[in-house]
Write an enzyme that holds these catalytic residues in place. Structure first.
Site, short mmCIF file in Angstrom:
data_model
loop_
_atom_site.label_atom_id
_atom_site.label_comp_id
_atom_site.label_asym_id
_atom_site.label_seq_id
_atom_site.Cartn_x
_atom_site.Cartn_y
_atom_site.Cartn_z
N LYS A 135 14.75 -132.43 -62.25
CA LYS A 135 13.78 -132.50 -61.15
C LYS A 135 14.04 -133.75 -60.29
CE LYS A 135 10.78 -129.57 -63.79
NZ LYS A 135 9.78 -129.38 -64.84
N GLN A 172 5.31 -133.17 -67.45
CA GLN A 172 6.22 -132.24 -68.13
C GLN A 172 5.55 -131.64 -69.37
OE1 GLN A 172 9.32 -131.17 -67.02
NE2 GLN A 172 9.15 -129.73 -68.72
N ASP A 187 2.90 -128.78 -58.95
CA ASP A 187 3.44 -127.89 -59.98
C ASP A 187 2.45 -126.75 -60.25
OD1 ASP A 187 5.55 -127.28 -61.73
OD2 ASP A 187 4.60 -128.29 -63.42
#
Ligand code: NAP
Length: 281
Positions: free
Chosen positions: A55, A99, A122
């Site tokens: 990322k 994450q 996200d």
């Protein structure tokens, strides 16, 4: 006739060119500011570390900034919440990625939900999910949103089609189903308690495999001319769907690798650039 290959890798590369230009324009206009994605990695799971690194690399490729927060595996919910709060109030941060998965002592849902809506690039918060499901402005959950962007780029018709999503996880199956519903598909969600799974799949014009088990969805369950989307990726380069026998008889499919995978990270940076433009621009 051969099926159309829904090439996520190519679309992601093409989108990165556009995003690079947008970041450069923003930088020029603002006297040097770029969108910044903050990534939070808790613990030392090697797969998670690799995803976070990928990322960060994607941010670099398009000229965007990233900020890595790394926390030990002993981190408590409170400690993680406090780091998220800091990032929420940092005006230089435009997107926050926590994450998944975090160590088991952490209340992951509480931490996801602590991310403020405008930085939830996200698409993991309950608020964002609810707004998206209601058709209100919110960033989409990265993997299903990436799938929607891929289907759109290849002009796959969704309206009125029967779509079957296999899997109902908060980051994939559930938001996928809501996005397909918003696009006017008729949606069936299957999961581990579904009876007659094969029969449901046989009726589908669009099948999304999000099960997490290698080649669990058999080719013989899928009808000719269907559109096949495989979110899975397992050792040996296979997904959740048995794709091999399908490539000649379905209308379109996502390859594994190179289909859904690249679209997830691409959607994350796409949404961070949007957030940066809103704040800086
Ligand atoms: P997950 O949280 O483990 O969810 C799996 C889902 O599959 C659950 O809803 C489960 O049902 C369902 N399931 C399990 N066994 C089943 C069965 N026998 N019949 C029908 N449904 C069954 O997984 P996930 O995070 O959603 O990920 C799904 C897949 O997508 C994995 O292969 C993962 O690697 C992949 N993925 C890819 C990306 C990417 O960027 N490409 C991102 C995320 C995930 P229950 O709810 O009833 O348990």
């Amino acid at each position: 006739m051969s099926a159309l290959i829904l090439d996520g890798k190519a679309l992601a590369q093409k989108t990165e060119e556009t995003l690079s230009a947008r970041v450069a324009a923003l930088k020029e206009k603002s006297g040097g500011q770029t969108p910044i994605l903050a990534t939070i990695l808790v613990g030392n799971d090697p797969a998670s570390a690799t995803y976070v690194k990928m990322k960060g690399n994607a941010c670099r490729r398009i000229g965007m900034g990233s900020m890595q927060v790394e926390l030990p595996s002993s981190t408590t919910t409170e400690q993680l919440l406090s780091r998220i709060e800091e990032l929420n109030s940092n005006p230089n941060v435009h997107g926050i990625l926590l994450q998944h998965p975090v160590p088991t002592q952490i209340e992951e849902r509480d931490c996801f939900d602590a991310i403020c809506l405008e930085k939830d690039v996200d698409g993991v918060t309950c608020l964002g999910f609810g707004r998206m499901a209601m058709g209100e402005k919110a960033y989409g959950c990265a993997t299903p949103k990436g799938i929607m962007r891929l289907l759109e780029a290849y002009k796959i018709e969704l309206e009125g089609k029967d779509a079957v999503v296999v899997g109902r996880s908060p980051i994939l199956g559930k938001p996928m189903a809501a996005m397909l519903l918003n696009a006017n598909a008729t949606v069936t969600i299957c999961h581990s308690r579904t009876q007659n799974l094969a029969e449901h799949i046989r009726c589908a014009d669009i099948v999304v495999g999000a099960v997490g088990r290698p080649e669990f969805i058999k080719a013989e369950w899928i009808k000719d001319g269907a559109v096949v989307v495989d979110a899975g990726y397992h050792p040996g380069g296979v997904g959740d769907i048995e794709l091999g026998p399908l490539t000649k008889r379905v209308a379109a499919y996502t390859p594994v690798p190179g289909g859904v995978g690249p679209m997830t990270i691409n959607t994350l940076i796409y949404q961070t650039v949007d957030s940066g433009e809103r704040k800086i621009g």
